[in-house]
Design a protein around this motif. Structure first.
Motif, mmCIF file in Angstrom:
data_model
loop_
_atom_site.group_PDB
_atom_site.id
_atom_site.type_symbol
_atom_site.label_atom_id
_atom_site.label_comp_id
_atom_site.label_asym_id
_atom_site.label_seq_id
_atom_site.Cartn_x
_atom_site.Cartn_y
_atom_site.Cartn_z
ATOM 1 N N PRO A 207 37.912 47.978 27.258
ATOM 2 C CA PRO A 207 36.944 46.898 27.085
ATOM 3 C C PRO A 207 35.727 46.998 27.993
ATOM 4 O O PRO A 207 34.884 46.095 27.998
ATOM 5 C CB PRO A 207 37.763 45.642 27.406
ATOM 6 C CG PRO A 207 38.799 46.114 28.364
ATOM 7 C CD PRO A 207 39.132 47.518 27.943
ATOM 8 N N VAL A 208 35.614 48.070 28.760
ATOM 9 C CA VAL A 208 34.433 48.320 29.587
ATOM 10 C C VAL A 208 34.049 49.781 29.429
ATOM 11 O O VAL A 208 34.912 50.665 29.395
ATOM 12 C CB VAL A 208 34.701 47.967 31.068
ATOM 13 C CG1 VAL A 208 35.901 48.727 31.598
ATOM 14 C CG2 VAL A 208 33.481 48.233 31.939
ATOM 15 N N GLY A 209 32.749 50.032 29.290
ATOM 16 C CA GLY A 209 32.269 51.393 29.120
ATOM 17 C C GLY A 209 31.610 51.920 30.388
ATOM 18 O O GLY A 209 31.294 51.170 31.316
ATOM 19 N N GLN A 210 31.391 53.230 30.409
ATOM 20 C CA GLN A 210 30.661 53.891 31.492
ATOM 21 C C GLN A 210 31.247 53.560 32.874
ATOM 22 O O GLN A 210 30.526 53.229 33.814
ATOM 23 C CB GLN A 210 29.174 53.505 31.440
ATOM 24 C CG GLN A 210 28.503 53.866 30.126
ATOM 25 C CD GLN A 210 27.078 53.348 30.041
ATOM 26 O OE1 GLN A 210 26.363 53.262 31.043
ATOM 27 N NE2 GLN A 210 26.641 52.985 28.844
ATOM 28 N N PHE B 92 36.077 39.595 25.528
ATOM 29 C CA PHE B 92 35.233 40.659 25.003
ATOM 30 C C PHE B 92 36.069 41.895 24.696
ATOM 31 O O PHE B 92 37.083 42.165 25.350
ATOM 32 C CB PHE B 92 34.144 41.016 26.014
ATOM 33 C CG PHE B 92 33.137 39.928 26.241
ATOM 34 C CD1 PHE B 92 32.028 39.799 25.414
ATOM 35 C CD2 PHE B 92 33.295 39.028 27.289
ATOM 36 C CE1 PHE B 92 31.097 38.794 25.627
ATOM 37 C CE2 PHE B 92 32.364 38.020 27.509
ATOM 38 C CZ PHE B 92 31.265 37.900 26.670
ATOM 39 N N VAL B 93 35.632 42.678 23.707
ATOM 40 C CA VAL B 93 36.310 43.914 23.334
ATOM 41 C C VAL B 93 35.275 44.990 23.045
ATOM 42 O O VAL B 93 34.085 44.718 22.870
ATOM 43 C CB VAL B 93 37.199 43.736 22.084
ATOM 44 C CG1 VAL B 93 38.278 42.691 22.318
ATOM 45 C CG2 VAL B 93 36.359 43.372 20.856
ATOM 46 N N LYS C 167 31.795 49.967 19.788
ATOM 47 C CA LYS C 167 30.777 48.929 19.731
ATOM 48 C C LYS C 167 31.266 47.699 20.499
ATOM 49 O O LYS C 167 32.470 47.463 20.602
ATOM 50 C CB LYS C 167 30.504 48.532 18.280
ATOM 51 C CG LYS C 167 29.966 49.649 17.400
ATOM 52 C CD LYS C 167 29.764 49.153 15.972
ATOM 53 C CE LYS C 167 29.234 50.252 15.068
ATOM 54 N NZ LYS C 167 29.048 49.766 13.670
ATOM 55 N N PRO C 168 30.346 46.896 21.021
ATOM 56 C CA PRO C 168 30.759 45.678 21.713
ATOM 57 C C PRO C 168 31.151 44.588 20.730
ATOM 58 O O PRO C 168 30.583 44.476 19.639
ATOM 59 C CB PRO C 168 29.511 45.286 22.495
ATOM 60 C CG PRO C 168 28.374 45.795 21.669
ATOM 61 C CD PRO C 168 28.879 47.081 21.052
ATOM 62 N N GLY C 169 32.145 43.794 21.125
ATOM 63 C CA GLY C 169 32.586 42.691 20.277
ATOM 64 C C GLY C 169 33.114 41.548 21.114
ATOM 65 O O GLY C 169 33.277 41.671 22.336
ATOM 66 N N ARG D 17 34.385 39.814 16.391
ATOM 67 C CA ARG D 17 33.016 39.584 15.933
ATOM 68 C C ARG D 17 32.106 40.628 16.572
ATOM 69 O O ARG D 17 32.228 40.944 17.753
ATOM 70 C CB ARG D 17 32.552 38.182 16.324
ATOM 71 C CG ARG D 17 33.398 37.065 15.721
ATOM 72 C CD ARG D 17 33.009 36.790 14.290
ATOM 73 N NE ARG D 17 33.820 35.720 13.693
ATOM 74 C CZ ARG D 17 33.439 35.014 12.622
ATOM 75 N NH1 ARG D 17 32.263 35.261 12.036
ATOM 76 N NH2 ARG D 17 34.226 34.081 12.133
ATOM 77 N N ASP D 18 31.196 41.160 15.776
ATOM 78 C CA ASP D 18 30.311 42.229 16.236
ATOM 79 C C ASP D 18 29.230 41.675 17.154
ATOM 80 O O ASP D 18 28.487 40.769 16.778
ATOM 81 C CB ASP D 18 29.678 42.920 15.031
ATOM 82 C CG ASP D 18 28.808 44.096 15.435
ATOM 83 O OD1 ASP D 18 29.045 44.648 16.524
ATOM 84 O OD2 ASP D 18 27.906 44.456 14.661
ATOM 85 N N LEU D 19 29.139 42.229 18.364
ATOM 86 C CA LEU D 19 28.196 41.767 19.378
ATOM 87 C C LEU D 19 27.003 42.720 19.515
ATOM 88 O O LEU D 19 26.182 42.579 20.421
ATOM 89 C CB LEU D 19 28.937 41.648 20.720
ATOM 90 C CG LEU D 19 28.375 40.789 21.840
ATOM 91 C CD1 LEU D 19 28.192 39.344 21.415
ATOM 92 C CD2 LEU D 19 29.276 40.884 23.069
ATOM 93 N N SER D 20 26.879 43.676 18.595
ATOM 94 C CA SER D 20 25.858 44.723 18.727
ATOM 95 C C SER D 20 24.439 44.188 18.670
ATOM 96 O O SER D 20 23.514 44.809 19.220
ATOM 97 C CB SER D 20 26.038 45.771 17.622
ATOM 98 O OG SER D 20 27.292 46.401 17.719
ATOM 99 N N SER D 21 24.238 43.046 18.024
ATOM 100 C CA SER D 21 22.884 42.484 17.943
ATOM 101 C C SER D 21 22.470 41.799 19.242
ATOM 102 O O SER D 21 21.297 41.457 19.425
ATOM 103 C CB SER D 21 22.799 41.478 16.791
ATOM 104 O OG SER D 21 23.676 40.370 17.020
ATOM 105 N N VAL D 22 23.425 41.614 20.137
ATOM 106 C CA VAL D 22 23.163 40.922 21.403
ATOM 107 C C VAL D 22 23.088 41.904 22.568
ATOM 108 O O VAL D 22 22.175 41.835 23.399
ATOM 109 C CB VAL D 22 24.247 39.861 21.670
ATOM 110 C CG1 VAL D 22 23.956 39.100 22.962
ATOM 111 C CG2 VAL D 22 24.363 38.894 20.499
ATOM 112 N N VAL D 23 24.045 42.826 22.661
ATOM 113 C CA VAL D 23 24.054 43.862 23.698
ATOM 114 C C VAL D 23 24.463 45.182 23.063
ATOM 115 O O VAL D 23 25.162 45.209 22.039
ATOM 116 C CB VAL D 23 25.017 43.521 24.859
ATOM 117 C CG1 VAL D 23 24.544 42.284 25.607
ATOM 118 C CG2 VAL D 23 26.442 43.331 24.358
ATOM 119 N N THR D 24 24.021 46.284 23.676
ATOM 120 C CA THR D 24 24.356 47.597 23.125
ATOM 121 C C THR D 24 25.751 48.055 23.521
ATOM 122 O O THR D 24 26.385 48.821 22.798
ATOM 123 C CB THR D 24 23.334 48.651 23.587
ATOM 124 O OG1 THR D 24 23.295 48.670 25.020
ATOM 125 C CG2 THR D 24 21.949 48.313 23.048
#
Length: 276
Positions: free
Chosen positions: A61-64, A3-4, A13-15, A24-31
Motif C-alpha cells: 500500500p506504499v510505493g517507492q 488506502f490501497v 494504481k492508487p485507490g 475506488r480509483d484514486l488516480s484522478s487525485v494522486v498519481t
C-alpha cells in the motif's frame, strides 16, 4: 481512511476503500501513494470516485519505499522464546526493499532454503520527514499503519555469519498490506491484536501492548541517528509463536498457507512456493 495500491506488480494504481469495502480509483487525485503524497494524504469521499477496474490484485500500500527498517526482539515473550535477553535499546536491522510484495502474493523460498519462518508485525509508514523528533511528536510523522510479514530464512539469518539482513531480504520476503490505514481509524496503536495462522492452525497470538519499545519511542529513537523520509517503512517486531520457537522447530514448506491479521488493519494470505 483505508488506502490501497492495486493492479499488476510494478504498475499499481492508487485507490481507497469505500464503506462497502470496494476499491475506488484514486488516480484522478494522486498519481501514487508514495513520497510527499504521504505527508498530506487526500481527504476525499470514496463514493465520489469510480470503482476500480481491471486487475484488482493488491500491491504493497506504499510505493517507492526508501528504507525498510526492522526492530528485533521487541516483544518480551518473543525474546524469551528465542532464548535472548530483552534488549535495553531497540535492535535495528534492515530488510531489502526488493523483498517487498503485495499482501496476497506468494512467498518464494530461495534455493537451498531449509528454515523459512513467519513473523506477523505492525508496520509503520512514515508520512513526514522525521529528524531528532521527540517521543511526544513522533506519531505526527506517521502516514498510517499496515501489516508486515517479516518472512525470514533462519539459517541465513543466524548460522551463516554476518548480520540478520541477509536472512530477511530474499525476494518476496516482505509482504505488506492490504491497506494503509490512517491514524484516526486505528485508535490506540499500542492495543492492537495480532494473529498468524499456518495451514489454518493458529501459531501466533499477540497484542502491541506487549511491545518493549512502543511505536512513538521507536520513531524518536531512529530519528536521532538518521532522517526518516516519507515512504520509509518500520516493522516493529513480532509476538511469540514463530517457527524457530517450536520444540522441535517448525519451518515453512512449499504448499503451506500463511494467514495474518491485525485488528483494524485487515488480513494477508500467502501461499509458500519454492524457487526452482
Amino acid at each position: 481512511m483505508r488506502f490501497v495500491r492495486y493492479g499488476e506488480r510494478g504498475a499499481e494504481k492508487p485507490g481507497v476503500l469505500d464503506k462497502a469495502g470496494q476499491v475506488r480509483d484514486l488516480s484522478s487525485v494522486v498519481t501514487d501513494l508514495a513520497g510527499d503524497v504521504l505527508a498530506d494524504l487526500p481527504e476525499v469521499d470514496p463514493e465520489s470516485l469510480p470503482l476500480a477496474e481491471g486487475d484488482l490484485r493488491l500491491g504493497a500500500p506504499v510505493g517507492q519505499v526508501g528504507k525498510y527498517l526492522c526492530i528485533g526482539l521487541n516483544y518480551s515473550d518473543h525474546a524469551e522464546e528465542a532464548g535472548m535477553d530483552i534488549p535495553k535499546e531497540p535492535i535495528l536491522f534492515m530488510k531489502a526493499t526488493s523483498a517487498i510484495v503485495g499482501p496476497d502474493d506468494p512467498v518464494i523460498l530461495p534455493r537451498g532454503s531449509e528454515k523459512g519462518d513467519w513473523e506477523v508485525e505492525l508496520a509503520v509508514v512514515i508520512g513526514k520527514a522525521a529528524k531528532y523528533v521527540s517521543k511526544e511528536d513522533a506519531l505526527s510523522h506517521v502516514a498510517g499503519y499496515t501489516i508486515a510479514n517479516d518472512v525470514s530464512e533462519r539459517s541465513l539469518q543466524i548460522e551463516r555469519g554476518g548480520q540478520w539482513t541477509k536472512g530477511k531480504s530474499c525476494d518476496s520476503f516482505g509482504p505488506l498490506g492490504p491497506w494503509l490505514v490512517t491514524l484516526d481509524e486505528v485508535g490506540d496503536v499500542q492495543d492492537l491484536a495480532l494473529t498468524l495462522d499456518v495451514n489454518g492452525a493458529r501459531v501466533q497470538t499477540g497484542n502491541t501492548a506487549s511491545m518493549v519499545f512502543g511505536v512513538a519511542e521507536i520513531i524518536s529513537y531512529l530519528s536521532q541517528m538518521m532522517t526518516l523520509h516519507p515512504g520509509d517503512v518500520i516493522a516493529t517486531g513480532t509476538p511469540p509463536g514463530v517457527g524457530m520457537g517450536f520444540k522441535p522447530p517448525r519451518y515453512l514448506q512449499a504448499g503451506d498457507v500463511m494467514e495474518l491479521s491485525i485488528e483494524g488493519l485487515g488480513k494477508q494470505r500467502q501461499r509458500v512456493m519454492r524457487d526452482g
